[in-house]
Design a protein around this motif. Structure first.
Motif, PDB file in Angstrom:
ATOM      1  N   GLN A 141       0.804  -1.215   0.000  1.00  0.00           N
ATOM      2  CA  GLN A 141       0.000   0.000   0.000  1.00  0.00           C
ATOM      3  C   GLN A 141       0.843   1.273   0.000  1.00  0.00           C
ATOM      4  N   PHE A 142       1.952   1.273  -0.780  1.00  0.00           N
ATOM      5  CA  PHE A 142       2.675   2.520  -0.985  1.00  0.00           C
ATOM      6  C   PHE A 142       1.784   3.523  -1.725  1.00  0.00           C
ATOM      7  N   ALA A 143       0.955   3.014  -2.581  1.00  0.00           N
ATOM      8  CA  ALA A 143      -0.103   3.792  -3.223  1.00  0.00           C
ATOM      9  C   ALA A 143      -1.361   2.942  -3.157  1.00  0.00           C
ATOM     10  N   GLU A 144      -2.475   3.558  -2.826  1.00  0.00           N
ATOM     11  CA  GLU A 144      -3.716   2.805  -2.657  1.00  0.00           C
ATOM     12  C   GLU A 144      -4.094   2.111  -3.972  1.00  0.00           C
ATOM     13  N   ASP A 145      -4.406   0.833  -3.852  1.00  0.00           N
ATOM     14  CA  ASP A 145      -4.702   0.060  -5.060  1.00  0.00           C
ATOM     15  C   ASP A 145      -5.981   0.563  -5.718  1.00  0.00           C
ATOM     16  N   GLY A 146      -6.012   0.453  -7.037  1.00  0.00           N
ATOM     17  CA  GLY A 146      -7.175   0.880  -7.798  1.00  0.00           C
ATOM     18  C   GLY A 146      -7.224   2.352  -8.115  1.00  0.00           C
ATOM     19  N   THR A 147      -6.336   3.161  -7.529  1.00  0.00           N
ATOM     20  CA  THR A 147      -6.318   4.596  -7.796  1.00  0.00           C
ATOM     21  C   THR A 147      -5.551   4.878  -9.089  1.00  0.00           C
ATOM     22  N   PRO A 148      -5.777   6.036  -9.702  1.00  0.00           N
ATOM     23  CA  PRO A 148      -5.026   6.368 -10.925  1.00  0.00           C
ATOM     24  C   PRO A 148      -3.518   6.346 -10.722  1.00  0.00           C
ATOM     25  N   LEU A 149      -3.042   6.746  -9.529  1.00  0.00           N
ATOM     26  CA  LEU A 149      -1.605   6.720  -9.275  1.00  0.00           C
ATOM     27  C   LEU A 149      -1.059   5.300  -9.344  1.00  0.00           C
ATOM     28  N   SER A 150      -1.753   4.367  -8.724  1.00  0.00           N
ATOM     29  CA  SER A 150      -1.306   2.988  -8.720  1.00  0.00           C
ATOM     30  C   SER A 150      -1.387   2.367 -10.115  1.00  0.00           C
ATOM     31  N   LEU A 151      -2.479   2.576 -10.808  1.00  0.00           N
ATOM     32  CA  LEU A 151      -2.685   1.955 -12.103  1.00  0.00           C
ATOM     33  C   LEU A 151      -1.771   2.531 -13.177  1.00  0.00           C
ATOM     34  N   TRP A 152      -1.714   3.852 -13.262  1.00  0.00           N
ATOM     35  CA  TRP A 152      -0.950   4.464 -14.346  1.00  0.00           C
ATOM     36  C   TRP A 152       0.545   4.390 -14.115  1.00  0.00           C
ATOM     37  N   SER A 153       0.976   4.291 -12.869  1.00  0.00           N
ATOM     38  CA  SER A 153       2.396   4.088 -12.631  1.00  0.00           C
ATOM     39  C   SER A 153       2.846   2.738 -13.194  1.00  0.00           C
ATOM     40  N   ILE A 154       2.013   1.717 -13.034  1.00  0.00           N
ATOM     41  CA  ILE A 154       2.340   0.397 -13.595  1.00  0.00           C
ATOM     42  C   ILE A 154       2.239   0.423 -15.116  1.00  0.00           C
ATOM     43  N   ARG A 155       1.184   1.032 -15.638  1.00  0.00           N
ATOM     44  CA  ARG A 155       0.997   1.061 -17.092  1.00  0.00           C
ATOM     45  C   ARG A 155       2.109   1.827 -17.801  1.00  0.00           C
ATOM     46  N   ILE A 156       2.420   3.010 -17.305  1.00  0.00           N
ATOM     47  CA  ILE A 156       3.413   3.842 -17.985  1.00  0.00           C
ATOM     48  C   ILE A 156       4.800   3.233 -17.874  1.00  0.00           C
ATOM     49  N   SER A 157       5.175   2.785 -16.667  1.00  0.00           N
ATOM     50  CA  SER A 157       6.513   2.209 -16.503  1.00  0.00           C
ATOM     51  C   SER A 157       6.665   0.910 -17.296  1.00  0.00           C
ATOM     52  N   SER A 158       5.619   0.097 -17.339  1.00  0.00           N
ATOM     53  CA  SER A 158       5.695  -1.133 -18.131  1.00  0.00           C
ATOM     54  C   SER A 158       5.814  -0.821 -19.622  1.00  0.00           C
ATOM     55  N   PHE A 159       5.116   0.210 -20.058  1.00  0.00           N
ATOM     56  CA  PHE A 159       5.213   0.607 -21.464  1.00  0.00           C
ATOM     57  C   PHE A 159       6.600   1.144 -21.787  1.00  0.00           C
ATOM     58  N   VAL A 160       7.204   1.858 -20.842  1.00  0.00           N
ATOM     59  CA  VAL A 160       8.571   2.365 -21.057  1.00  0.00           C
ATOM     60  C   VAL A 160       9.553   1.205 -21.168  1.00  0.00           C
ATOM     61  N   ILE A 161       9.423   0.216 -20.291  1.00  0.00           N
ATOM     62  CA  ILE A 161      10.291  -0.962 -20.372  1.00  0.00           C
ATOM     63  C   ILE A 161      10.081  -1.682 -21.700  1.00  0.00           C
TER      64      ILE A 161
END
Length: 357
Positions: A141-161
């Motif tokens: 819970q560094f960032a609350e799950d289901g929030t835009p911060l949690s979701l888009w951090s995974i999406r954007i970083s995965s897309f960058v990789i």
């Protein structure tokens, strides 16, 4: 027995591709690529050669099983990290589908488009490992799950990789700039080192999460089984592939077992996530049951009140379950207020007219 059974070279795919037929092997080494010493025999299907037929069947099973797991994940509306973990399974399913097209020669290795699809496949592999790594931190819970911060951090970083590894792979396959298929050091580092570190960090983080935050220790079994499946699959694919292929007369090779074990490892990831989020779903269902029970009790009270009011209006006796009102049946009515006799019924008016004074 063949002469070579296992060969490994740091920062080079030559030895690995001589052991197992990875999708990128036709683009490594020289212009013709690197062929494995022993590989699964081909099947003539309608005039078309299908490579790796046994692995093709496992890939189809993997896609079906992943679709089933995605369905069950999406049905757990209150589970922690539901939207985050489902991204991992989507990426794994796309990776398996693309791998199926490459290893079966549906996309011919001689086609100019093969290099682009192989680069996309390599990028998807690294992005999938990265997505799994980030899902390992959702439970903290560094960032609350289901929030835009949690979701888009995974999406954007995965897309960058995905972009970084995909571009490196494409430049390596096409021998552009400092990247070369004769010395694919950068791609090798991402393919084995970075992906391996992401997997190890995920496993360690989940062990810490279970030990420190959960009373139940059974999820540790899911983690250990998943880790064992993945490690065994990699060993069978990269070390014993030639031995397996030679012993079974080219019907299957190490990639067949590697694909099976990877699928089992992914299924253990789902099993682990399902085991640590089951309480949230049960709590939600229990709450809904309590709400319905309250509504049913309220409905029974309203029905009893209506029944009680109907007995009074009809002149019948009071119900037995309301004993607190029965003593009032024996009491004499109080005198009416001054000038207010007309507000009572005829029975009370008649009693007060003939009452002795």
């Amino acid at each position: 027995m063949v002469d070579i059974t296992f060969k490994f070279e740091a920062f080079s795919f030559n030895g690995i591709c001589q052991t197992v037929a990875l999708p990128l092997c036709p683009l490594m080494g020289e212009n013709e690529g690197v062929e494995p010493v022993c590989y699964s025999r081909n099947v003539d299907l309608g005039g078309n050669l299908v490579f790796q037929p046994a692995t093709l069947i496992i890939d189809v099973v993997a896609i079906i099983m992943t679709a089933i797991m995605i369905y069950h994940i999406r049905s757990k509306y209150t589970a922690v990290g539901r939207k985050e973990i489902v991204m991992f399974f989507y990426m794994y399913m796309v990776t398996v589908f693309l791998e199926m097209l490459l290893i079966t020669d549906v996309i011919p290795s001689s086609s100019p488009a093969y290099a682009y699809f192989a680069a996309i496949h390599a990028g998807l592999i690294s992005a999938t490992f990265w997505c799994l790594l980030l899902n390992g931190f959702v439970g903290f819970q560094f960032a609350e799950d289901g929030t835009p911060l949690s979701l888009w951090s995974i999406r954007i970083s995965s897309f960058v990789i995905f972009l970084i590894v995909g571009v490196i792979a494409l430049l390596t396959f096409l021998n552009i700039g400092p990247f070369s298929y004769n010395s694919p050091g950068a791609l090798w580092v991402f393919y084995f080192i970075i992906n391996g570190i992401a997997f190890i960090v995920y496993v360690i983080s989940q062990i810490i999460l279970v030990v420190n935050t959960l009373d139940d220790r059974w999820p540790l079994g899911d983690i250990l089984f998943g880790t064992a499946f993945f490690v065994v699959g990699q060993v069978l694919m990269y070390i014993f592939s030639v031995v397996i292929c030679d012993q079974v007369k080219h019907y299957i090779d190490g990639m067949f077992f590697g694909t099976i074990c990877t699928l089992l490892a992914v299924m253990m990831v789902y099993k682990y996530w399902d085991s640590i989020t089951k309480e949230d779903l049960e709590f939600s269902v229990g709450s809904k049951q309590n709400v319905w029970e309250v509504k049913e009790l309220m409905g029974e009270d309203e029905m009893s009140q209506q029944s009680y009011g109907g007995n009074v209006g009809g002149g019948g006796q009071y119900p037995v379950q309301q004993p607190q009102y029965q003593p009032h049946q024996q009491q004499q009515p109080m005198p009416p207020p001054m000038g207010g006799q007309q507000q009572y019924g005829q029975q009370y008016h008649h009693q007060y007219e003939h009452a002795p004074y």
